[in-house]
Design an enzyme around this catalytic site. Structure first.
Site, PDB file in Angstrom:
ATOM      1  N   HIS A  17       0.763  -1.240  -0.129  1.00 46.39           N
ATOM      2  CA  HIS A  17      -0.141   0.027   0.158  1.00 46.39           C
ATOM      3  C   HIS A  17       1.034   1.253   0.014  1.00 46.39           C
ATOM      4  O   HIS A  17       0.748   2.155  -0.703  1.00 46.39           O
ATOM      5  CB  HIS A  17      -0.992   0.040   1.377  1.00 46.39           C
ATOM      6  CG  HIS A  17      -1.882  -1.149   1.260  1.00 46.39           C
ATOM      7  ND1 HIS A  17      -2.144  -1.891   2.319  1.00 46.39           N
ATOM      8  CD2 HIS A  17      -2.818  -1.550   0.409  1.00 46.39           C
ATOM      9  CE1 HIS A  17      -3.023  -2.586   2.116  1.00 46.39           C
ATOM     10  NE2 HIS A  17      -3.724  -2.442   0.926  1.00 46.39           N
ATOM     11  N   LYS A  41     -18.209  -6.179   7.514  1.00 47.39           N
ATOM     12  CA  LYS A  41     -17.240  -7.423   7.750  1.00 47.39           C
ATOM     13  C   LYS A  41     -16.575  -7.249   8.908  1.00 47.39           C
ATOM     14  O   LYS A  41     -16.154  -6.403   9.236  1.00 47.39           O
ATOM     15  CB  LYS A  41     -16.397  -7.170   6.327  1.00 47.39           C
ATOM     16  CG  LYS A  41     -16.776  -7.854   5.263  1.00 47.39           C
ATOM     17  CD  LYS A  41     -15.842  -8.058   4.161  1.00 47.39           C
ATOM     18  CE  LYS A  41     -16.244  -8.109   2.960  1.00 47.39           C
ATOM     19  NZ  LYS A  41     -15.093  -8.136   1.904  1.00 47.39           N
ATOM     20  N   ARG A  90      -1.638  -5.547  -8.833  1.00 50.58           N
ATOM     21  CA  ARG A  90      -0.465  -6.368  -8.442  1.00 50.58           C
ATOM     22  C   ARG A  90      -0.593  -7.188  -9.663  1.00 50.58           C
ATOM     23  O   ARG A  90       0.662  -8.066  -9.842  1.00 50.58           O
ATOM     24  CB  ARG A  90      -0.555  -7.162  -7.266  1.00 50.58           C
ATOM     25  CG  ARG A  90      -0.517  -6.528  -5.964  1.00 50.58           C
ATOM     26  CD  ARG A  90      -1.067  -7.139  -4.827  1.00 50.58           C
ATOM     27  NE  ARG A  90      -2.559  -7.004  -4.996  1.00 50.58           N
ATOM     28  CZ  ARG A  90      -3.561  -7.590  -3.931  1.00 50.58           C
ATOM     29  NH1 ARG A  90      -2.878  -7.815  -2.815  1.00 50.58           N
ATOM     30  NH2 ARG A  90      -4.727  -7.639  -4.125  1.00 50.58           N
ATOM     31  N   SER A 127      -3.326  -7.737   2.453  1.00 45.52           N
ATOM     32  CA  SER A 127      -3.352  -7.903   3.810  1.00 45.52           C
ATOM     33  C   SER A 127      -3.922  -9.020   4.496  1.00 45.52           C
ATOM     34  O   SER A 127      -3.383  -9.707   5.436  1.00 45.52           O
ATOM     35  CB  SER A 127      -4.412  -6.805   4.088  1.00 45.52           C
ATOM     36  OG  SER A 127      -4.136  -5.321   3.756  1.00 45.52           O
TER      37      SER A 127
END
Ligand code: PNS
Length: 161
Positions: A17, A41, A90, A127
């Site tokens: 990040h 969540k 990515r 993450s």
């Protein structure tokens, strides 16, 4: 003065990040980091913790600010006067996932999304993987800022009790 918005969940923020934030800062004057605080969540870190850590790890980067948000990303863009959304890529899987969202956000308010490729050396990071590996005792010290490593270790130890 150009300002862009870099949104995410950041549970927790990784060096990937930060790489995207630094890449964006090389191109624009200001990066607003938008931390999604949707409570739907379950997260390892609270919204307040994620915002606090992001402020800490970006404190030395001029032009970076951090805000929490819970509504539409496009509304935050308007509110923050952001000229564009920035997303890190990515892999092609990220592109496939992000493209419909970029088109949706453009359809809502006209805001465009700029894709920034992450550094190849960090392109495997997420993450979720960091949390999984750390929770199983793996070494993630080269993948997250030191302050995140300390909090991650402490939180996982609390959870294991
Ligand atoms: O780090 P993440 O989990 O990939 O971040 C996801 C985030 C926060 C960027 C995304 O869920 C989002 O944009 N949420 C805001 C709600 C919204 O605008 N949804 C429509 C997207 S087209």
């Amino acid at each position: 003065m150009s300002r862009v918005l870099f949104p995410g969940t950041f549970d927790p923020v990784t060096l990937g990040h930060l790489d995207v934030i630094e890449s964006a800062l090389a191109l624009v004057d200001e990066v607003v980091v938008g931390v999604g605080v949707n409570a739907a969540k379950s997260r390892l870190f609270t919204a307040e913790e994620r915002i606090e850590v992001l402020r800490e790890v970006t404190a030395d980067l001029p032009g970076v600010s951090v805000v929490g948000f819970s509504g539409l990303l496009t509304e935050l863009c308007v509110e923050q006067g952001a000229a564009a959304i920035v997303k890190g890529l990515r892999s092609s899987a990220d592109f496939d996932y992000e493209l419909p969202m970029a088109h949706m956000n453009a359809a809502l308010t006209g805001v465009r999304t700029l894709f920034v490729p992450t550094s190849p050396r960090l392109s495997f990071l997420s993450s979720s993987l960091v949390k999984e590996v750390a929770s199983l005792g793996g070494d993630v010290s080269t993948m997250v800022p030191d302050v995140v490593l300390a909090r991650l270790t402490a939180r996982l130890a609390e959870r294991a009790r």
